[in-house]
Design a protein around this motif. Structure first.
Motif, PDB file in Angstrom:
ATOM      1  N   UNK A  35      66.832  39.466  25.498  1.00  5.48           N
ATOM      2  CA  UNK A  35      66.442  40.792  25.970  1.00  5.48           C
ATOM      3  C   UNK A  35      65.235  40.725  26.902  1.00  5.48           C
ATOM      4  N   UNK A  36      64.471  39.619  26.795  1.00  5.98           N
ATOM      5  CA  UNK A  36      63.273  39.476  27.621  1.00  5.98           C
ATOM      6  C   UNK A  36      63.335  38.280  28.565  1.00  5.98           C
ATOM      7  N   UNK A  37      64.111  37.266  28.192  1.00  2.00           N
ATOM      8  CA  UNK A  37      64.193  36.047  28.981  1.00  2.00           C
ATOM      9  C   UNK A  37      65.584  35.887  29.570  1.00  2.00           C
ATOM     10  N   UNK A  38      65.649  35.382  30.801  1.00  2.00           N
ATOM     11  CA  UNK A  38      66.952  35.219  31.437  1.00  2.00           C
ATOM     12  C   UNK A  38      67.719  34.040  30.855  1.00  2.00           C
ATOM     13  N   UNK A  39      67.022  32.946  30.582  1.00  2.00           N
ATOM     14  CA  UNK A  39      67.692  31.746  30.071  1.00  2.00           C
ATOM     15  C   UNK A  39      66.930  31.196  28.857  1.00  2.00           C
ATOM     16  N   UNK A  40      66.989  31.856  27.719  1.00  2.00           N
ATOM     17  CA  UNK A  40      66.266  31.345  26.550  1.00  2.00           C
ATOM     18  C   UNK A  40      66.811  29.999  26.087  1.00  2.00           C
ATOM     19  N   UNK A  41      65.894  29.106  25.737  1.00  2.00           N
ATOM     20  CA  UNK A  41      66.274  27.765  25.301  1.00  2.00           C
ATOM     21  C   UNK A  41      65.371  27.316  24.163  1.00  2.00           C
ATOM     22  N   UNK A  72      64.849  14.709  18.840  1.00  2.00           N
ATOM     23  CA  UNK A  72      65.714  14.048  17.858  1.00  2.00           C
ATOM     24  C   UNK A  72      65.759  12.559  18.188  1.00  2.00           C
ATOM     25  N   UNK A  73      65.310  11.732  17.270  1.00  2.00           N
ATOM     26  CA  UNK A  73      65.314  10.281  17.468  1.00  2.00           C
ATOM     27  C   UNK A  73      64.664   9.916  18.801  1.00  2.00           C
ATOM     28  N   UNK A  74      63.525  10.543  19.077  1.00  2.00           N
ATOM     29  CA  UNK A  74      62.725  10.291  20.283  1.00  2.00           C
ATOM     30  C   UNK A  74      63.409  10.754  21.572  1.00  2.00           C
ATOM     31  N   UNK A  75      64.413  11.596  21.461  1.00  2.00           N
ATOM     32  CA  UNK A  75      65.086  12.164  22.628  1.00  2.00           C
ATOM     33  C   UNK A  75      65.009  13.684  22.558  1.00  2.00           C
ATOM     34  N   UNK A  76      64.825  14.320  23.707  1.00  2.00           N
ATOM     35  CA  UNK A  76      64.818  15.779  23.751  1.00  2.00           C
ATOM     36  C   UNK A  76      66.244  16.298  23.863  1.00  2.00           C
ATOM     37  N   UNK A  77      66.567  17.308  23.050  1.00  2.00           N
ATOM     38  CA  UNK A  77      67.833  18.009  23.200  1.00  2.00           C
ATOM     39  C   UNK A  77      67.515  19.478  23.453  1.00  2.00           C
ATOM     40  N   UNK A  78      68.351  20.131  24.232  1.00  2.00           N
ATOM     41  CA  UNK A  78      68.120  21.521  24.608  1.00  2.00           C
ATOM     42  C   UNK A  78      69.275  22.371  24.107  1.00  2.00           C
ATOM     43  N   UNK A 124      71.156  17.590  27.068  1.00  2.00           N
ATOM     44  CA  UNK A 124      69.881  16.943  27.347  1.00  2.00           C
ATOM     45  C   UNK A 124      69.041  17.850  28.226  1.00  2.00           C
ATOM     46  N   UNK A 125      67.831  17.438  28.576  1.00  2.00           N
ATOM     47  CA  UNK A 125      66.977  18.237  29.464  1.00  2.00           C
ATOM     48  C   UNK A 125      67.640  18.408  30.823  1.00  2.00           C
ATOM     49  N   UNK A 126      67.267  19.454  31.575  1.00  2.00           N
ATOM     50  CA  UNK A 126      67.824  19.660  32.916  1.00  2.00           C
ATOM     51  C   UNK A 126      67.576  18.453  33.808  1.00  2.00           C
ATOM     52  N   UNK A 127      68.430  18.310  34.832  1.00  2.00           N
ATOM     53  CA  UNK A 127      68.331  17.195  35.761  1.00  2.00           C
ATOM     54  C   UNK A 127      67.196  17.347  36.755  1.00  2.00           C
ATOM     55  N   UNK A 128      67.512  17.377  38.054  1.00  2.00           N
ATOM     56  CA  UNK A 128      66.477  17.473  39.081  1.00  2.00           C
ATOM     57  C   UNK A 128      65.633  18.731  38.943  1.00  2.00           C
ATOM     58  N   UNK A 180      76.005  16.843  24.823  1.00  2.00           N
ATOM     59  CA  UNK A 180      76.214  16.294  23.486  1.00  2.00           C
ATOM     60  C   UNK A 180      77.258  17.066  22.683  1.00  2.00           C
ATOM     61  N   UNK A 181      77.489  18.335  23.023  1.00  2.00           N
ATOM     62  CA  UNK A 181      78.519  19.090  22.326  1.00  2.00           C
ATOM     63  C   UNK A 181      78.162  20.562  22.220  1.00  2.00           C
ATOM     64  N   UNK A 182      78.931  21.263  21.394  1.00  2.00           N
ATOM     65  CA  UNK A 182      78.685  22.695  21.207  1.00  2.00           C
ATOM     66  C   UNK A 182      78.999  23.080  19.767  1.00  2.00           C
ATOM     67  N   UNK A 183      78.331  24.137  19.328  1.00  2.00           N
ATOM     68  CA  UNK A 183      78.580  24.691  18.005  1.00  2.00           C
ATOM     69  C   UNK A 183      79.312  26.013  18.199  1.00  2.00           C
ATOM     70  N   UNK A 184      80.516  26.121  17.670  1.00  2.00           N
ATOM     71  CA  UNK A 184      81.300  27.346  17.789  1.00  2.00           C
ATOM     72  C   UNK A 184      80.685  28.441  16.921  1.00  2.00           C
ATOM     73  N   UNK A 185      81.024  29.709  17.193  1.00  2.00           N
ATOM     74  CA  UNK A 185      80.479  30.813  16.377  1.00  2.00           C
ATOM     75  C   UNK A 185      80.724  30.659  14.880  1.00  2.00           C
TER      76      UNK A 185
END
Length: 201
Positions: free
Chosen positions: A63-69, A74-80, A98-102, A112-117
């Motif tokens: 409601x306030x942010x365009x792209x909330x993340x 996890x195991x020394x890696x960032x996941x978004x 993973x984190x955004x590219x350029x 890495x995948x997706x979680x269904x509803x």
């Protein structure tokens, strides 16, 4: 367009700074449309749990942010984590990448995948078996108590997992996130409780 990029790379051995970001973008588009081929024995996990609380946090932030993340380590890696919109291929799903590219890009080359509803987990191409265990473990914790996970993550990394800014105020350090993000994601009471404890009250 993809063919022209390949041709340019084959000819010059490199791409221009303007062309390079499109490689990650095209790869991400391919990942979202191509059928996923999992390693032998891999299938969708029946359910990682009830993610309604996490989805509610995303909806409130939306409601306030365009792209909330939400960014987790996890195991020394960032996941978004982000939630798929109503016009996406899998609306309401929680995307795990993973984190955004350029710089300036919102697209990650790691999917890495997706979680269904309903909580079912669909692994993506970038998920390797060695990373699957730690990733699924923290996703299951998120389903049970998302506030506790983001609090622990903030204390672990020293940064807010919502905005990625360093936590410098002792109250926000105790909560694991700042008051603005707490308000955006519906965690104001959790922030107040943690701030109260940090003050010794």
């Amino acid at each position: 367009f993809a063919c022209s990029l390949v041709s340019q790379f084959a000819k010059n051995g490199t791409l221009s700074p303007k062309q390079a970001p499109y490689v990650a973008r095209l790869a991400a588009q391919y990942e979202s449309t191509a059928p996923v081929i999992w390693p032998a024995g891999w299938t969708a996990t029946p359910s990682l749990g009830d993610f309604s609380r996490l989805v509610g946090m995303f909806e409130m932030a939306g409601k306030k942010l365009q792209w909330p993340k939400i960014t987790l380590q996890v195991a020394h890696h960032d996941i978004v984590l982000s939630i798929a919109g109503s016009k996406s291929k899998n609306p309401g799903s929680i995307n795990v990448a993973g984190p955004p590219g350029p710089v300036g890009s919102r697209i990650s080359s790691d999917w890495f995948g997706r979680i269904a509803p309903d909580g079912a987990w669909f692994p993506g191409r970038s998920l390797i078996p060695a990373f699957s265990g730690p990733l699924l473990a923290i996703l299951k914790k998120l389903s049970r108590d998302p506030a506790a996970v983001v609090l622990a993550q903030g204390r672990l990394t020293g940064c807010c997992c919502f905005c990625r800014l360093p936590l410098t105020d002792e109250r926000s350090t105790a909560a694991g996130f700042g008051p603005v993000c707490a308000d955006n994601f519906g965690l104001k009471q959790e922030w107040k409780r943690a701030a109260k404890v940090s003050n010794g009250n």
